[in-house]
Design a protein around this motif. Structure first.
Motif, PDB file in Angstrom:
ATOM      1  N   GLY A  62      53.014  -7.758  61.367  1.00  0.00           N
ATOM      2  CA  GLY A  62      51.593  -7.977  61.565  1.00  0.00           C
ATOM      3  C   GLY A  62      51.334  -8.864  62.759  1.00  0.00           C
ATOM      4  O   GLY A  62      52.102  -9.779  63.039  1.00  0.00           O
ATOM      5  N   ARG A  63      50.252  -8.591  63.465  1.00  0.00           N
ATOM      6  CA  ARG A  63      49.849  -9.472  64.570  1.00  0.00           C
ATOM      7  C   ARG A  63      49.039 -10.648  64.030  1.00  0.00           C
ATOM      8  O   ARG A  63      48.421 -10.576  62.968  1.00  0.00           O
TER       9      ARG A  63
ATOM     10  N   SER B 105      42.703   1.127  68.302  1.00  0.00           N
ATOM     11  CA  SER B 105      43.880   1.310  67.471  1.00  0.00           C
ATOM     12  C   SER B 105      44.063   0.092  66.569  1.00  0.00           C
ATOM     13  O   SER B 105      44.016  -1.053  67.019  1.00  0.00           O
ATOM     14  N   VAL B 106      44.259   0.353  65.288  1.00  0.00           N
ATOM     15  CA  VAL B 106      44.526  -0.737  64.349  1.00  0.00           C
ATOM     16  C   VAL B 106      46.010  -0.838  64.031  1.00  0.00           C
ATOM     17  O   VAL B 106      46.431  -1.717  63.274  1.00  0.00           O
ATOM     18  N   VAL B 107      46.806   0.058  64.604  1.00  0.00           N
ATOM     19  CA  VAL B 107      48.267   0.004  64.520  1.00  0.00           C
ATOM     20  C   VAL B 107      48.812   0.321  65.900  1.00  0.00           C
ATOM     21  O   VAL B 107      48.534   1.381  66.456  1.00  0.00           O
TER      22      VAL B 107
ATOM     23  N   PHE C 261      53.069  -2.555  64.945  1.00  0.00           N
ATOM     24  CA  PHE C 261      52.295  -3.776  64.718  1.00  0.00           C
ATOM     25  C   PHE C 261      50.984  -3.443  64.017  1.00  0.00           C
ATOM     26  O   PHE C 261      50.198  -2.633  64.523  1.00  0.00           O
ATOM     27  N   LEU C 262      50.752  -4.071  62.859  1.00  0.00           N
ATOM     28  CA  LEU C 262      49.440  -3.999  62.232  1.00  0.00           C
ATOM     29  C   LEU C 262      48.501  -4.855  63.080  1.00  0.00           C
ATOM     30  O   LEU C 262      48.767  -6.048  63.297  1.00  0.00           O
ATOM     31  N   ASN C 263      47.412  -4.265  63.564  1.00  0.00           N
ATOM     32  CA  ASN C 263      46.631  -4.908  64.612  1.00  0.00           C
ATOM     33  C   ASN C 263      45.173  -5.143  64.200  1.00  0.00           C
ATOM     34  O   ASN C 263      44.236  -4.666  64.840  1.00  0.00           O
TER      35      ASN C 263
ATOM     36  N   GLU D 223      41.738   3.958  57.862  1.00  0.00           N
ATOM     37  CA  GLU D 223      42.292   4.277  59.174  1.00  0.00           C
ATOM     38  C   GLU D 223      43.614   3.578  59.418  1.00  0.00           C
ATOM     39  O   GLU D 223      44.537   4.154  59.999  1.00  0.00           O
ATOM     40  N   LEU D 224      43.750   2.333  58.976  1.00  0.00           N
ATOM     41  CA  LEU D 224      45.030   1.641  59.158  1.00  0.00           C
ATOM     42  C   LEU D 224      46.133   2.363  58.393  1.00  0.00           C
ATOM     43  O   LEU D 224      47.241   2.548  58.913  1.00  0.00           O
ATOM     44  N   GLY D 225      45.855   2.797  57.175  1.00  0.00           N
ATOM     45  CA  GLY D 225      46.859   3.536  56.419  1.00  0.00           C
ATOM     46  C   GLY D 225      47.278   4.810  57.122  1.00  0.00           C
ATOM     47  O   GLY D 225      48.467   5.146  57.181  1.00  0.00           O
ATOM     48  N   ARG D 226      46.291   5.517  57.692  1.00  0.00           N
ATOM     49  CA  ARG D 226      46.598   6.769  58.394  1.00  0.00           C
ATOM     50  C   ARG D 226      47.454   6.506  59.618  1.00  0.00           C
ATOM     51  O   ARG D 226      48.461   7.185  59.856  1.00  0.00           O
TER      52      ARG D 226
END
Length: 252
Positions: free
Chosen positions: A54-55, A2-4, A16-18, A29-32
């Motif tokens: 953001g992390r 997971s990137v979020v 969290f943006l990860n 993928e992060l946008g989605r």
């Protein structure tokens, strides 16, 4: 992976943006995942505010250059989802019921700055590094900056900033009206937590109603917006919220 990431913390939905090693750079993928997180948390009846952060000490540095290069090799159709997904995430902010708060520290560049412009409320660390720096790399904005920034700060400041790529601090963002409040580094976390906590202590339906009036009213004329507000306040006071709200005013 997971990137979020999302967490429900009482009445707060935390997003969290990860991608900390990439300074939370934006990918397809992060946008989605970001759009999905905002829409999911922003419509939960037990959540009254969504907080995006953001992390790794940075908010977001914009598009991931590595992914952009790979997508360019396949042509315009391959690039389109990168901008469509991020644009949908920004659009989700105004479409969900509850306020969405962007918590900004470290770098907020290009798309990261554009997400700030879309947020309902922005809280910044005073030493944050903020810019629409597309022109510094011979690029043009793609996440809404050329459209939202002039509406927020006026044509002169917007064009001057986007064309120059000059860097702003968190203090500058507050002065320009891009952020609501700034905090010194040693007060940042406690200041953010205190502000968010105050929102959670309010009636959810009032927060939802106020956000909708501001968002819908800003897209119409003043007279139409005022009529919308009068209709909303009568409906609100006449409903279940009326008794407790009026009593609170009388007890001040």
């Amino acid at each position: 992976m997971s990137v979020v990431d999302t967490v429900v913390d009482g009445r707060v939905g935390r997003v969290f943006l990860n991608r900390p090693e990439q300074m939370n750079a934006i990918t397809i993928e992060l946008g989605r995942q970001l759009e999905d997180a905002i829409r999911t948390l922003g419509t939960r009846p037990d959540v009254c505010v969504v907080v995006v952060r953001g992390r790794g000490g940075n908010f977001c540095v914009g598009g991931d250059f590595g992914e952009v290069e790979r997508l360019r090799e396949s042509g315009p159709a391959a690039l389109q989802p990168l901008f469509d997904n991020f644009g949908a995430a920004c659009a989700a902010i105004s479409e969900v019921e509850v306020p969405v708060v962007a918590v900004v520290e470290g770098y907020a560049m290009a798309g990261g700055f554009e997400f700030m412009q879309a947020a309902d409320i922005v809280l910044v660390r005073n030493d944050a590094k903020i810019a629409d720096n597309h022109s510094n790399f011979g690029q043009v904005p793609g996440g809404g900056g050329s459209q939202r920034l002039p509406r927020l700060v006026g044509r002169q400041r917007a064009l001057g900033h986007i064309l120059s790529g000059d860097r702003l601090s968190g203090r500058d963002a507050v002065e320009w009206g891009i952020a609501y409040r700034g905090f010194e580094p040693d007060e940042f976390d406690s200041g953010v937590d205190g502000f968010v906590r105050r929102l959670t202590e309010k009636r959810r339906d009032a927060l939802v109603g106020i956000k909708r009036l501001v968002c819908d009213g800003s897209a119409t004329s003043l007279s139409e917006g005022l009529a919308m507000e009068r209709k909303a306040v009568v409906a609100h006071i006449s409903g279940e919220a009326g008794g407790s709200g009026v009593s609170s005013f009388n007890s001040r």
